[in-house]
Design an enzyme around this catalytic site. Structure first.
Site, short mmCIF file in Angstrom:
data_model
loop_
_atom_site.label_atom_id
_atom_site.label_comp_id
_atom_site.label_asym_id
_atom_site.label_seq_id
_atom_site.Cartn_x
_atom_site.Cartn_y
_atom_site.Cartn_z
N GLU A 264 21.72 94.81 -55.92
CA GLU A 264 21.90 95.08 -57.35
C GLU A 264 22.45 93.81 -57.95
O GLU A 264 23.50 93.32 -57.53
CB GLU A 264 22.85 96.27 -57.49
CG GLU A 264 22.89 96.82 -58.90
CD GLU A 264 24.21 96.56 -59.55
OE1 GLU A 264 24.29 95.52 -60.24
OE2 GLU A 264 25.13 97.35 -59.37
N CYS A 301 28.50 95.39 -64.30
CA CYS A 301 27.06 95.09 -64.22
C CYS A 301 26.31 95.71 -65.39
O CYS A 301 25.20 95.32 -65.69
CB CYS A 301 26.49 95.55 -62.89
SG CYS A 301 27.19 97.07 -62.30
P1 NAP Z 1 28.12 86.36 -55.45
O1 NAP Z 1 28.30 84.89 -55.57
O2 NAP Z 1 26.77 86.88 -55.63
O3 NAP Z 1 28.71 86.80 -54.04
C1 NAP Z 1 28.58 88.12 -53.57
C2 NAP Z 1 28.57 88.12 -52.06
O4 NAP Z 1 27.42 87.42 -51.59
C3 NAP Z 1 29.78 87.43 -51.46
O5 NAP Z 1 30.12 88.12 -50.28
C4 NAP Z 1 29.25 86.06 -51.15
O6 NAP Z 1 29.95 85.47 -50.08
C5 NAP Z 1 27.83 86.35 -50.75
N1 NAP Z 1 26.93 85.20 -50.98
C6 NAP Z 1 26.96 84.34 -52.00
N2 NAP Z 1 25.95 83.43 -51.89
C7 NAP Z 1 25.29 83.74 -50.75
C8 NAP Z 1 24.17 83.17 -50.08
N3 NAP Z 1 23.53 82.11 -50.56
N4 NAP Z 1 23.77 83.73 -48.92
C9 NAP Z 1 24.42 84.80 -48.43
N5 NAP Z 1 25.49 85.38 -49.01
C10 NAP Z 1 25.92 84.86 -50.17
O7 NAP Z 1 29.02 87.15 -56.47
P2 NAP Z 1 30.51 86.97 -56.98
O8 NAP Z 1 31.26 85.94 -56.21
O9 NAP Z 1 31.05 88.30 -56.99
O10 NAP Z 1 30.33 86.48 -58.46
C11 NAP Z 1 29.54 85.37 -58.81
C12 NAP Z 1 28.57 85.77 -59.89
O11 NAP Z 1 27.84 86.93 -59.46
C13 NAP Z 1 29.19 86.20 -61.19
O12 NAP Z 1 29.52 85.13 -62.01
C14 NAP Z 1 28.11 87.08 -61.77
O13 NAP Z 1 27.17 86.29 -62.43
C15 NAP Z 1 27.47 87.72 -60.58
N6 NAP Z 1 27.90 89.12 -60.33
C16 NAP Z 1 27.12 90.10 -60.83
C17 NAP Z 1 27.48 91.42 -60.61
C18 NAP Z 1 26.64 92.53 -61.13
O14 NAP Z 1 26.96 93.68 -60.85
N7 NAP Z 1 25.58 92.27 -61.84
C19 NAP Z 1 28.62 91.74 -59.88
C20 NAP Z 1 29.40 90.72 -59.37
C21 NAP Z 1 29.01 89.40 -59.61
P3 NAP Z 1 31.40 84.81 -50.27
O15 NAP Z 1 32.35 85.91 -49.95
O16 NAP Z 1 31.40 83.71 -49.29
O17 NAP Z 1 31.50 84.31 -51.67
#
Ligand code: NAP
Length: 525
Positions: A264, A301
């Protein structure tokens, strides 16, 4: 007392390598204790234990797994000292918000438990044999859904309780009999450990195999990707950014045996305000919209990031009221500094586009620092928006909203037709808007998983009728929901038994089966 370690088979694993720390996003300071990333061997051990536990766990009566989910809920409510306080330190979410999130997590656990006490989730179907049918006889066919196997769940940063270690994805998988390995989100490792230990205690209390659950810490691209690629993983659930969700989906598709990834991801949750509604309710819509944009610091989200309005009677009052609400919105603290930095950068990028203007900005310290973010209201016109597709129509996670003005219904339809997949889409309408509203509904049904009339998209009810999903890029699989009892379907697949003897059929498919609380036992085989 936090151990700072990963947990496999109910015990903490040995610490190896360099530690990392939870961080208080309010001040950027590190929180004790140090945490350690899981190793490849820990991932192997977790998935081997999950695979070994699968046969027993999946063949338990649904009522037994319901007891597990209920026991986890009780642990969260009564046995987790310091859970809310640690989550508050790691995420900057208020204690009130976290208390209601815990209540939501417990409701989810109990609701999904109640679902598997019944039989509907198995999706039983039967076609009786017709041996005399011409030109070909029809065999006896009986179909039921069975669990996939071990599921890897990525904890979400924005719901440290309701969509993380004890969240909806874990509850859905456990409910149907899939063991779970959680990759903790690095932004709340302490919260993750407290929640994980609640699950481990509940498993022990019920005498279930400890392989049913494991918690691993470590970076997503290494630890998380290794779990997705692991041959014993059968499905993945994820909530987060589009790049990360897409990377996991690509990794799963590139495996020798591809597996489903239920990611999601981003959504801008457009709101369309038709002329009759704008004329009738400009102030009411402005106030409701501001609350929906700024709630949770814009980190839901379902936050509405785009509002498409007809520049008609009531618009000036609407915009003035929305600007006033934006200016009054207090500054907030993002879940982590990376989210705040991405929010500021994307907002700057948008403002750098010709034709995009800032209408109002919320109060704050005046200088963007640490994880502090202030509400922002931006404005552009339909033509500029359409010409900047790929930029202005991307999720900007935080308290920002872009108002797009159009001059005619057809321009509104054009904006709607060009949008990517969304979790939600909202229409505000009144008498006289009927035709435009119907056309918009026709367009938006192809775009979003949930359509809302005269309301706002934040606040997702956890129930049987909910769809929290949508076409890509909102999710990687538009056929499913990640909230509500239908979320269990993600971790099931159908199997049809043809011409099986009664005694060889799984219990739920036998004639006269009571259709409640039975085990899926194959003991007669
Ligand atoms: P994220 O960067 O997408 O990270 C979520 C999870 O995925 C974390 O466990 C992260 O690991 C892992 N991850 C990140 N990049 C990866 C990759 N290339 N390969 C494998 N796993 C990976 O989300 P976030 O840190 O929560 O927030 C960053 C951005 O995500 C926000 O600025 C926003 O834009 C978006 N977001 C969207 C929603 C939504 O519901 N739409 C919710 C949360 C965030 P780590 O623990 O190592 O970081």
């Amino acid at each position: 007392m936090l151990s700072g370690r990963s947990w496999v088979l109910g015990v903490s694993v040995k610490e190896v390598g360099e530690p990392f720390f939870g961080v208080n996003p309010r001040c950027g300071s590190s929180l004790d204790p140090p945490f350690y990333s899981a190793t490849v061997a820990d991932g192997d051990a977790a998935l081997e234990a999950a695979d070994a536990a699968f046969a027993e766990f999946s063949s338990l009566p649904g009522s037994r797994r319901a007891e597990l989910l209920e026991a986890i809920a009780c642990e969260l409510e009564e046995g987790c000292d310091g859970l809310l306080e640690r989550a508050h330190e790691e995420t900057a979410l208020s204690l009130d918000r976290l208390a209601s999130e815990r209540a939501r997590a417990c409701h989810q656990l109990r609701l999904y438990g109640a679902e598997v006490r019944g039989e509907a989730w198995r999706g039983l179907r039967q076609e009786s044999a017709q041996p005399a049918r011409r030109p070909v006889p029809c065999p006896d066919l009986r179909r039921m859904c069975v669990p996939l196997g071990p599921v890897v769940v990525f904890g979400a940063s924005n719901f440290p309780l309701a969509y993380s270690v004890v969240g909806g994805d874990v509850a859905s998988a456990l409910a149907v009999g899939c063991p779970v390995v959680v990759k903790a989100h690095e932004a709340h490792p302490g919260t993750s450990e407290i929640a994980a230990r609640a699950i481990i205690r509940a498993i022990a209390r019920l005498g279930l195999p400890q392989g049913v659950f494991a918690l691993l810490h470590g970076p997503g691209p290494t630890v998380g990707t290794a779990l997705v690629k692991h041959p014993l993983t059968t499905a993945v659930a994820f909530t987060g950014s589009l790049p990360a969700g897409r990377a996991l989906w690509d990794a799963a598709a590139a495996r020798p045996v591809p597996i489903p990834v239920f990611a999601e991801m981003g959504s801008i949750n457009p709101i369309f305000i038709l002329p009759g509604a704008m004329r009738a309710r400009p102030l009411e819509i402005a106030v409701g919209l501001a609350a929906s944009v700024n709630g949770g610091c814009g980190q839901f989200c379902t936050k509405p990031g785009l509002v498409v309005v007809h520049e008609s009677a009531g618009f000036d009052d609407f915009l003035a009221a929305l600007a006033g609400e934006t200016r009054r919105a207090p500054a907030g603290i993002a879940l982590h500094a990376g989210i705040a930095a991405a929010f500021r950068q994307r907002t700057r990028d948008w403002l750098g586009r010709e034709g995009v203007a800032e209408v109002a900005r919320g109060c704050g310290s005046g200088q963007a620092q640490g994880a502090e973010v202030s509400s922002v209201l931006l404005r552009t016109d339909g033509e500029t928006f359409v010409q900047n597709r790929g930029i202005l129509d991307q999720e900007n996670f935080g308290p920002v909203c872009l108002v797009v003005t159009v001059k005619a219904p057809e321009e509104m339809f054009r904006v709607a037709r060009g949008l990517g997949g969304q979790l939600t889409a909202t229409i505000h309408k009144e008498e006289g808007d009927r035709e435009a509203s119907r056309e918009l509904t026709r367009i938006l049904m192809r775009k979003a998983g949930r359509l809302i009339q005269n309301g706002f998209p934040t606040g997702v009810e956890v129930c049987g009728a909910m769809t929290h999903g949508g076409p890509y890029p909102a999710t990687t699989d538009s056929r499913f929901t990640s909230v509500g009892t239908a979320a269990l379907e993600r971790f099931l697949r159908p199997v049809t038994f043809q011409n099986f003897l009664q005694e060889d059929l799984p219990e739920p498919l036998r004639d006269g089966h009571a259709h409640s609380g039975s085990s899926v036992s194959f003991s007669s085989l």
